[in-house]
Scaffold this motif. Structure first.
Motif, mmCIF file in Angstrom:
data_model
loop_
_atom_site.group_PDB
_atom_site.id
_atom_site.type_symbol
_atom_site.label_atom_id
_atom_site.label_comp_id
_atom_site.label_asym_id
_atom_site.label_seq_id
_atom_site.Cartn_x
_atom_site.Cartn_y
_atom_site.Cartn_z
ATOM 1 N N GLY A 624 0.926 -1.468 0.145
ATOM 2 C CA GLY A 624 -0.026 -0.053 0.009
ATOM 3 C C GLY A 624 1.067 1.118 -0.151
ATOM 4 O O GLY A 624 0.484 2.072 -0.416
ATOM 5 N N TYR A 625 1.973 1.413 0.980
ATOM 6 C CA TYR A 625 2.972 2.436 0.829
ATOM 7 C C TYR A 625 3.592 2.488 -0.506
ATOM 8 O O TYR A 625 3.920 3.721 -0.875
ATOM 9 C CB TYR A 625 3.786 2.657 2.056
ATOM 10 C CG TYR A 625 2.989 2.811 3.310
ATOM 11 C CD1 TYR A 625 2.890 4.359 3.575
ATOM 12 C CD2 TYR A 625 2.454 2.170 4.257
ATOM 13 C CE1 TYR A 625 2.223 4.781 4.556
ATOM 14 C CE2 TYR A 625 1.725 2.359 5.418
ATOM 15 C CZ TYR A 625 1.657 3.810 5.504
ATOM 16 O OH TYR A 625 1.024 4.431 6.771
ATOM 17 N N ALA A 626 4.046 1.526 -0.951
ATOM 18 C CA ALA A 626 4.856 1.428 -2.343
ATOM 19 C C ALA A 626 3.862 2.058 -3.500
ATOM 20 O O ALA A 626 4.314 2.852 -4.214
ATOM 21 C CB ALA A 626 5.068 -0.104 -2.663
ATOM 22 N N ARG A 660 12.471 -6.610 -2.737
ATOM 23 C CA ARG A 660 12.003 -7.661 -3.620
ATOM 24 C C ARG A 660 10.696 -8.458 -3.141
ATOM 25 O O ARG A 660 9.948 -8.784 -4.122
ATOM 26 C CB ARG A 660 13.060 -8.955 -3.659
ATOM 27 C CG ARG A 660 14.402 -8.338 -4.446
ATOM 28 C CD ARG A 660 15.164 -9.617 -4.603
ATOM 29 N NE ARG A 660 15.994 -9.877 -3.658
ATOM 30 C CZ ARG A 660 17.121 -9.532 -3.028
ATOM 31 N NH1 ARG A 660 17.789 -8.633 -3.489
ATOM 32 N NH2 ARG A 660 17.166 -10.094 -1.846
ATOM 33 N N ARG A 661 10.508 -8.075 -1.886
ATOM 34 C CA ARG A 661 9.265 -8.910 -1.147
ATOM 35 C C ARG A 661 8.093 -8.011 -1.866
ATOM 36 O O ARG A 661 6.797 -8.556 -1.755
ATOM 37 C CB ARG A 661 9.100 -9.077 0.005
ATOM 38 C CG ARG A 661 10.207 -9.756 0.706
ATOM 39 C CD ARG A 661 10.117 -9.734 2.249
ATOM 40 N NE ARG A 661 11.047 -10.463 2.782
ATOM 41 C CZ ARG A 661 11.068 -10.879 4.176
ATOM 42 N NH1 ARG A 661 10.473 -10.047 5.226
ATOM 43 N NH2 ARG A 661 12.285 -11.598 4.705
ATOM 44 N N ILE A 662 8.213 -6.798 -2.231
ATOM 45 C CA ILE A 662 6.929 -6.028 -2.739
ATOM 46 C C ILE A 662 7.010 -5.582 -4.033
ATOM 47 O O ILE A 662 6.231 -4.508 -4.277
ATOM 48 C CB ILE A 662 6.641 -4.893 -1.598
ATOM 49 C CG1 ILE A 662 8.118 -4.147 -1.541
ATOM 50 C CG2 ILE A 662 6.225 -5.606 -0.170
ATOM 51 C CD1 ILE A 662 7.633 -2.868 -0.744
ATOM 52 N N GLY A 663 7.965 -6.098 -4.821
ATOM 53 C CA GLY A 663 8.123 -5.808 -6.135
ATOM 54 C C GLY A 663 8.616 -4.621 -6.634
ATOM 55 O O GLY A 663 8.661 -3.785 -7.778
ATOM 56 N N LEU A 664 9.709 -4.116 -5.747
ATOM 57 C CA LEU A 664 10.414 -2.822 -5.918
ATOM 58 C C LEU A 664 11.883 -3.161 -6.266
ATOM 59 O O LEU A 664 12.665 -2.335 -6.313
ATOM 60 C CB LEU A 664 10.327 -1.994 -4.419
ATOM 61 C CG LEU A 664 9.257 -1.115 -4.325
ATOM 62 C CD1 LEU A 664 9.412 -0.232 -3.216
ATOM 63 C CD2 LEU A 664 8.562 -0.341 -5.452
ATOM 64 N N GLY A 665 12.176 -4.304 -6.322
ATOM 65 C CA GLY A 665 13.611 -4.848 -6.628
ATOM 66 C C GLY A 665 14.125 -4.236 -7.936
ATOM 67 O O GLY A 665 13.205 -4.054 -8.851
#
Length: 665
Positions: A624-626, A660-665
């Motif tokens: 949500g924050y991302a 990486r866990r939230i797709g920002l890698g």
């Protein structure tokens, strides 16, 4: 209450018993902002009577008979407390208090006339009580306060009327009567008389005023200078002198660099000696020591001019009220307070507790800008006083800066002086958007054009370039160089200014010079231990590749010094990053959430929250924050996050793992 105490209902006077203490009780409860304990009321109004609570019950029963109405109880008792419900009543003192808090400059002439008409005499005229020192001390303080309010209303009203008209002259004469040592009152009256062509009357007033000042051994030079300026003006320029043109008296600043009169465009403050209320006489000068420490620490901040200790103590020895002293010293703000305890066993100061009450007053309007009461159990009296002193100094500095920022925002940009342009810049700077940051840079530039020796303005300019580099709103190398250059100018102008070293420390961090950065930031807090932003910057640097425990300590201390700081999100975010480096991911997530909840938190703070929540396994919240962060920065990735900060390899690896866990890698 602004005169002899009277009550009326529908225009008909309400008869009260002859008891003076009943009237004193009514007045005290009417002004009390909260319910008051019965013990406090007994301590205030009865000097060891046979049955103080019985007498209080009698007074309350008589007040109920006078004030209560069918279906409406105005005298309220809950538990051991008493309060008055006067919400739908007109209380002259409360009307004036509310108007001062709103700002007298916001009212038209008719409203100001109404306020002036409320004053028919001294506050509670003739209501002194024998052998009641606590009530009489309160009464004297309230009379000083409302006297200053009356003077402020008259000043504002006279300035809102046609120059030199009979009504304006009448208000100016009443102002001089109320505040006979206020230089601005005399200068305004002289200008008004001269504007009517009454030069002889003006010179007679000048001579009488000079004798009055001389009798009190006060400097009359500022009024003489004002009269010369008025007298020498051509006839076409005869309206009363604007307040800004009334010469300022010399302000003695508690710093070694000051050498006499100062430019009057800067805010100024007098800290009057705190009053010691140690009931058994064992205080040993705690109040004087606290006053001295507050003056010294405020002067070290170098935010504004602080009147030297000798001047304020000399006025206090003449029993001059704080507001009157502020007018005599020609300052913008006055701070005053009391110290009670720690050994006396009174109702107000329970055995073993220390109570320090403080107020910050805007002199011209008599408005209470800030007030607080600190109550501590002093296991170590000097450590407790030191902690209270820290809070007082930081709060006074923050409140004055807020008032000055807001005042600058209400003025036309082309009318700003250097001090006002600087504070206008601060207002924009703390919005933390690219557009507002550019506005802030513009106003800092304006301040420096008006005053090239303004060290704080260079520090502010450095901050805007730092933001451009940090937020990638401009070329990072170019903006880093400009941040460094501006900080260097600030240091050259005032090497003793903590803000200059703070700016240089942050600029060196941008350049990757961590050791030099820490040295400059430590110098900033050495120069002024109350400089909250210095402690925050230390936390920021240590949180990434320095000592994470030191980062947590500095973060906590910066928030203790400035709990409502515009940069509070950064103080919280730095602590969150320190917890990540300690492997304390859940703690990091909680602190990052607090940072992201601040109303001016920018996208990078949201990125900190996303990474910390991901490391704590709170993936839905992290995503949500991302997502919120990517509304501002659509292509933001872990490479951008790592590149923004100066993490060591281990910390960088942890944050990449969370990304990486939230797709920002």
């Amino acid at each position: 209450m602004l005169g002899p105490l009277t009550i009326s209902r529908d225009g008909v006077p309400v008869v009260l018993p002859a008891s003076r203490k009943l009237r004193a009780l009514l007045a005290y409860l009417a002004l009390a902002p909260h319910p008051v304990g019965r013990g406090r009321l007994c301590d205030l109004l009865w000097d060891v009577p046979n049955d103080p609570r019985g007498e209080l019950r009698w007074c309350l029963s008589k007040l109920r008979g006078a004030l209560d109405e069918p279906g409406r109880r105005r005298v309220s008792t809950q538990g051991d407390t008493v309060a008055l419900d006067l919400g739908d009543c007109l209380v002259d003192a409360l009307e004036v208090t509310s108007a001062a808090a709103q700002g007298l400059g916001t009212f038209d002439v008719e409203r100001l006339r109404v306020l002036a008409g409320l004053f028919t005499g001294d506050f509670l005229d003739g209501l002194e009580l024998e052998r009641n020192p606590h009530f009489n001390s309160w009464l004297i303080a309230q009379r000083h306060r409302f006297g200053s309010c009356h003077a402020a209303v008259l000043e504002q009203l006279a300035g809102s009327l046609p120059a030199g008209c009979d009504e304006a002259i009448g208000h100016l004469q009443r102002w001089v009567e109320l505040a006979p040592f206020d230089e601005r009152a005399h200068a305004a009256l002289l200008a008004g008389l001269a504007g009517r062509g009454e030069i002889g009357a003006a010179e007679q007033h000048l001579a009488a005023a000079a004798r009055l000042f001389q009798s009190e051994d006060l400097d009359f030079g500022a009024v003489n200078a004002a009269w010369r300026a008025i007298r020498d003006r051509p006839p076409a320029a005869s309206p009363p002198m604007p307040r800004a043109l009334v010469p300022a008296g010399p302000r003695l600043v508690a710093t070694p660099l000051d050498a006499g009169p100062v430019e009057p465009n800067h805010a100024s403050l007098a800290v009057m000696p705190f009053v010691e209320e140690i009931s058994d006489g064992t205080g040993g000068g705690l109040a004087d020591g606290l006053t001295h420490d507050i003056i010294t620490r405020l002067a070290k901040l170098r935010d504004f001019f602080v009147i030297a200790r000798g001047s304020v103590f000399a006025l206090a020895e003449k029993n001059i009220a704080p507001e009157d002293a502020g007018r005599r010293l020609n300052v913008d703000y006055v701070a005053t307070g009391t110290v009670r305890g720690p050994t006396g066993g009174t109702v107000r100061s329970p055995t073993g507790r220390l109570i320090v009450s403080v107020e910050l007053i805007e002199v011209r309007t008599a408005r209470i800008v800030w007030a607080e009461t600190f109550e501590r159990r002093p296991d170590d009296i000097f450590a407790v006083l030191d902690d209270i002193c820290d809070s007082i100094v930081s709060s006074i500095s923050a409140e004055i800066e807020t008032v000055e920022r807001n005042r600058a925002m209400l003025k036309a940009p082309n009318s700003l002086n250097a001090w006002e342009a600087y504070h206008r810049g601060l207002w924009h700077m703390y919005r933390f958007t690219q557009t507002e940051n550019e506005q802030a840079r513009h106003f800092f530039d304006m301040a420096l054009r008006l005053d090239p020796t303004f060290a704080r303005a260079y520090a502010g300019l450095s901050f805007t370039h730092w933001q451009n580099a940090f937020q990638r709103w401009g070329d990072r190398d170019r903006e880093s160089a400009l941040a460094f250059e501006s900080a260097g100018h600030s240091l050259l102008l005032d090497d003793h200014n903590p803000a200059a070293h703070w700016a240089m420390g942050r600029a060196l961090w941008l350049r990757g010079e961590q050791d030099g950065s820490l040295l400059e930031l430590e110098r900033a807090v050495d120069l002024s231990p109350n400089f909250a932003l210095g402690h925050y910057a230390l936390s920021f640097v240590h949180s990434q590749s320095g000592d994470p425990q030191a980062a947590i300590g500095s973060s906590d201390h910066s928030r203790h010094l400035s709990p409502f700081d515009p940069l509070l999100f950064g103080m919280l975010g730095a602590r969150a990053m320190a917890h990540v480096r300690l492997g304390q991911f859940e703690e990091a997530a909680e602190w990052a959430l607090k940072a992201a909840a601040r109303p001016n938190a920018h996208a990078i703070i949201l990125a900190i929250a996303a990474h910390c929540l991901a490391l704590a396994g709170r993936l839905d919240e992290a995503r949500g924050y991302a997502a919120a962060m990517r509304k501002t920065l659509p292509h933001y990735s872990s490479d951008d996050f790592i590149g923004t900060f100066r993490f060591g390899p281990d910390a960088a690896a942890l944050f990449r793992q969370g990304a990486r866990r939230i797709g920002l890698g």
